[in-house]
Motif scaffolding. Structure first.
Motif, mmCIF file in Angstrom:
data_model
loop_
_atom_site.group_PDB
_atom_site.id
_atom_site.type_symbol
_atom_site.label_atom_id
_atom_site.label_comp_id
_atom_site.label_asym_id
_atom_site.label_seq_id
_atom_site.Cartn_x
_atom_site.Cartn_y
_atom_site.Cartn_z
ATOM 1 N N ARG A 1 66.620 98.971 172.647
ATOM 2 C CA ARG A 1 65.393 99.152 173.444
ATOM 3 C C ARG A 1 64.259 98.295 172.890
ATOM 4 O O ARG A 1 63.472 97.717 173.638
ATOM 5 C CB ARG A 1 64.978 100.632 173.442
ATOM 6 N N THR A 2 64.190 98.240 171.566
ATOM 7 C CA THR A 2 63.159 97.407 170.941
ATOM 8 C C THR A 2 63.331 95.950 171.354
ATOM 9 O O THR A 2 62.358 95.259 171.682
ATOM 10 C CB THR A 2 63.230 97.524 169.403
ATOM 11 N N LEU A 3 64.564 95.502 171.359
ATOM 12 C CA LEU A 3 64.835 94.117 171.763
ATOM 13 C C LEU A 3 64.392 93.902 173.206
ATOM 14 O O LEU A 3 63.849 92.861 173.559
ATOM 15 C CB LEU A 3 66.328 93.795 171.621
ATOM 16 N N LYS A 4 64.622 94.921 174.035
ATOM 17 C CA LYS A 4 64.239 94.841 175.446
ATOM 18 C C LYS A 4 62.720 94.685 175.574
ATOM 19 O O LYS A 4 62.222 93.831 176.308
ATOM 20 C CB LYS A 4 64.718 96.104 176.170
ATOM 21 N N GLU A 5 62.004 95.534 174.818
ATOM 22 C CA GLU A 5 60.538 95.454 174.857
ATOM 23 C C GLU A 5 60.050 94.089 174.415
ATOM 24 O O GLU A 5 59.040 93.596 174.894
ATOM 25 C CB GLU A 5 59.942 96.520 173.916
ATOM 26 N N GLN A 6 60.769 93.503 173.501
ATOM 27 C CA GLN A 6 60.353 92.196 172.989
ATOM 28 C C GLN A 6 60.831 91.052 173.865
ATOM 29 O O GLN A 6 60.594 89.890 173.538
ATOM 30 C CB GLN A 6 60.861 92.031 171.551
ATOM 31 N N GLY A 7 61.528 91.393 174.940
ATOM 32 C CA GLY A 7 61.943 90.357 175.881
ATOM 33 C C GLY A 7 63.111 89.521 175.417
ATOM 34 O O GLY A 7 63.305 88.397 175.875
ATOM 35 N N GLU A 8 63.900 90.084 174.489
ATOM 36 C CA GLU A 8 65.073 89.341 174.025
ATOM 37 C C GLU A 8 66.232 89.607 174.975
ATOM 38 O O GLU A 8 66.631 90.756 175.156
ATOM 39 C CB GLU A 8 65.466 89.807 172.621
ATOM 40 N N PRO A 9 66.816 88.571 175.571
ATOM 41 C CA PRO A 9 67.943 88.780 176.471
ATOM 42 C C PRO A 9 69.182 89.261 175.711
ATOM 43 O O PRO A 9 69.367 88.912 174.547
ATOM 44 C CB PRO A 9 68.188 87.399 177.094
ATOM 45 N N LEU A 10 69.988 90.075 176.413
ATOM 46 C CA LEU A 10 71.131 90.680 175.736
ATOM 47 C C LEU A 10 72.317 90.805 176.680
ATOM 48 O O LEU A 10 72.164 91.167 177.848
ATOM 49 C CB LEU A 10 70.740 92.079 175.233
ATOM 50 N N ILE A 11 73.497 90.499 176.152
ATOM 51 C CA ILE A 11 74.731 90.829 176.857
ATOM 52 C C ILE A 11 75.402 91.926 176.048
ATOM 53 O O ILE A 11 75.652 91.752 174.855
ATOM 54 C CB ILE A 11 75.674 89.606 176.974
#
Lengths: 357, 277
Positions: free
Chosen positions: B210-220
């Motif tokens: 979720r933190t990565l999402k908030e920071q706008g880091e794309p994820l697969i």
């Protein structure tokens, strides 16, 4: 980050919280073994093992015994430094003993004097043009031999994927054969004074300590050291992290070869002669020192400090047996038992570590 | 997100894309055959910047094969991969990594006997003094960067100087994930990051995602866990028998788990992927 105990968000990297270094256990073992010999000495021999009980020396320690203990392990100790980094990288090197034999023969051939007591050198390998050379020549030649042997080991292990055990076993047999072939089995003797001085007096001890300090620093503080531990710890992880594992292994085995060669130079300079049979079983003694010193045969764990302590334990046990006037046969039997015991201890330690998770 | 981007751009790993579009990764007709086995067939996949996409499918459906082509573990038979505006064909995982694709592998790629900073900087150690392989390590800088990465990802580890072997499965997974954040990657790929974890540890890892999402880091995210995927992702791409059979937007919240399962098992196929069935 000047405050060294607390980081951001309450995260810590308190150095004091680190686990007790395993080297400390080895040190305790060393002290314990000395204690046992002291006790046995007091009861059986009526004299102290390490302390000066007869007032023969200026200090309260038995200097002669201390010197012997460290002197007799320092040459194999130099090999053990190389073995330590090989074993930490997850490998094994069975060739140093034979590399010592081969290197001693070849280096000594370049270190001979032209005349012995006014007569031509009876053991001459080359013509007069190749005699009375400065000591640097046999040293460089010797190191080159060891580096070449280590390089071949490393290339075989890294690129043909044969297990280190087999590759270095091959080198062990081949190098021993080459050592015998070099002079058709004849010993090579009468080195120049310059060459001989490399192995005289306490020089071997000094060189062992210098090399131990150098490699302790290299393993602790350089990229080379870190990656050696990483490869031994998890080779796949190291590879996925972009470390060139093959190239690193070549370097590890080459350095081990160079150290074996250096030990050979010191040994032949100390003995003033080289024989094809020199260094037999040295590799096993070196491996024993590292294992006793807490280096894990599974790789990734151990240190030079541990190996130096392991070498001292080795020396103390041999000296202790001599001190108790026990036969050399017992020494070998006990040596064997200690090696097995150290490995069992290592397995048990790893099992406990795995159980904790 | 823009703040973060600016920060990162000023760092040593430039983050700015040469392409102008907001697509970070695109595959066109990506195909992988192992001899006669068609493990991956004609996969067209798009990932936008800041987007979290789940890849689902049965075992052997082609999920892992797909990821292996992107991360350079294997070389694809046919097709194109456009990453960050450039056409790429990685020869090995390191090339993918250097380009900015960080993968958290199913088998944790951590060295057990080393501590957290050592693992984070494995293979790309910071040095104080360059001397070839004998370059002197900059332990202090690596510790500081490690703390930054842990704070950024919200990972809590009691003592970063402790060796990995002393840590719980969750902590290990967190270290593996934090590692991807250390180097300002442009795309993070996680292969079943919580498969081996307990409830609490799974929650911890999910918080990091979720933190990565908030920071706008794309994820697969490759996952079998429907709840997790529904919670964390914007989109689900379903693989079946080597082909993509569905691409479902779940941001609206009107997609049920049953529906996704129907795609996975083959009970349903989206019309635009009819040829896959």
């Amino acid at each position: 980050m000047s405050e060294s105990t607390h980081g951001i968000g309450g995260l810590t990297f308190d150095a004091k919280k680190r686990a007790r270094p395993p080297e400390l256990n080895v040190l305790f073992a060393l002290i314990l073994i000395i204690g046992v010999f002291e006790l046995l000495g007091a009861f059986l021999m009526g004299q102290s093992f390490l302390f000066d009980s007869a007032d023969r020396f200026d200090s309260f320690l038995n200097e002669a015994r201390l010197k012997i203990i460290i002197l007799q392990v320092s040459i194999i100790g130099i090999i053990a430094i190389g073995s330590t980094q090989v074993i930490i990288s997850g490998g094994i090197d069975l060739s140093p003993g034979s590399v010592v034999g081969l290197t001693a023969m070849i280096a000594m051939s370049f270190a001979q004097v032209a005349e012995v007591n006014g007569n031509p050198n009876p053991k001459a390998v080359f013509g007069p043009a190749w005699m009375d050379l400065p000591a640097i020549v046999p040293l460089v030649v010797g190191l080159s031999v060891g580096i070449a042997a280590g390089l071949i080991n490393g290339l075989l292990i890294a690129y043909t994927r044969i297990p280190p055990f087999i590759a270095t076993l091959g080198m062990m047999v081949t190098a021993r054969g080459a050592a015998k072939w070099w002079t058709k089995g004849q010993p090579v003797s009468f080195p120049t004074e310059g060459y001989a001085s490399i192995g005289q007096g306490m020089m071997p001890v000094l060189l062992f300590i210098l090399l131990a300090v150098l490699f302790a620093l290299i393993l602790r503080f350089t990229v080379y050291g870190k990656r050696t531990y990483a490869i031994g710890s998890n080779e796949d992880a190291a590879r996925m992290s972009g470390i060139n594992v093959a190239r690193h292994k070549v370097l590890v085995y080459t350095i081990a070869g160079a150290l074996a060669a250096f030990a050979a130079v010191v040994l032949s300079a100390k003995n003033l002669t080289a024989q094809a049979g020199m260094g037999v079983m040295y590799e096993l003694d070196a491996i024993a020192m590292t294992v006793i010193g807490g280096v894990s045969l599974a790789g990734g764990r151990g240190s030079i400090v541990g190996t130096v302590l392991g070498a001292l334990i080795f020396g103390v046990i041999i000296s202790g047996f001599t001190f108790l006037r026990l036969d050399a046969y017992y020494q070998e039997m006990v040596k064997g038992a200690i090696i097995v015991g150290a490995v069992v201890l290592d397995q048990w330690r790893q099992g406990r570590m795995a159980a904790k998770m | 997100m823009s703040d973060l981007q600016t920060n990162i751009s000023s760092g040593e790993f430039p983050h700015d894309a040469p392409g102008t579009s907001d697509v970070i990764l695109e595959t066109r007709g990506l195909t992988k055959h192992y001899g006669g086995v068609h493990a991956l067939e004609n996969a067209n996949f798009t990932l936008r910047k800041g987007e979290h996409v789940a890849i689902m499918g049965d075992n052997g459906a082609g999920k892992s094969t797909f990821v292996r082509q992107i991360t350079g573990v294997e070389q694809f038979t046919r097709g194109e991969i456009i990453f960050d505006g450039k056409n790429v064909k990685f020869e090995n995982p390191m090339e993918a990594r250097q380009a900015g694709i960080e993968t958290v592998f199913q088998t944790l790629a951590l060295a057990d006997q080393l501590d957290v900073p050592d693992n984070l900087f494995l293979g790309r150690e910071l040095v104080k003094f360059k001397l070839g392989p004998f370059s002197i390590l900059d332990y202090k800088a690596m510790r500081e960067r490690t703390m930054e990465a842990l704070v950024k990802t919200g990972v809590k580890i009691p003592n970063i100087r402790g060796t990995i072997e002393r840590m719980s499965g969750g902590q290990r997974q967190c270290v593996a994930i934090a590692r991807t954040a250390t180097f300002h990657s442009k795309l993070t790929i996680m292969d079943e990051p919580t498969a081996a974890l307990g409830v609490q540890e799974t929650a911890q890892v999910e918080n990091i995602i979720r933190t990565l999402k908030e920071q706008g880091e794309p994820l697969i995210l490759i996952s079998h866990n429907m709840r997790q995927v529904m919670d964390l992702c914007d989109r689900i791409v379903v693989f079946r028998r080597g082909r993509i059979c569905a691409d479902i937007d779940i941001t609206a919240g009107d997609v049920t788990g049953e529906e996704v399962v129907a795609y996975i098992t083959g009970a349903k196929t989206q019309p635009q992927f009819e040829d896959a069935a």
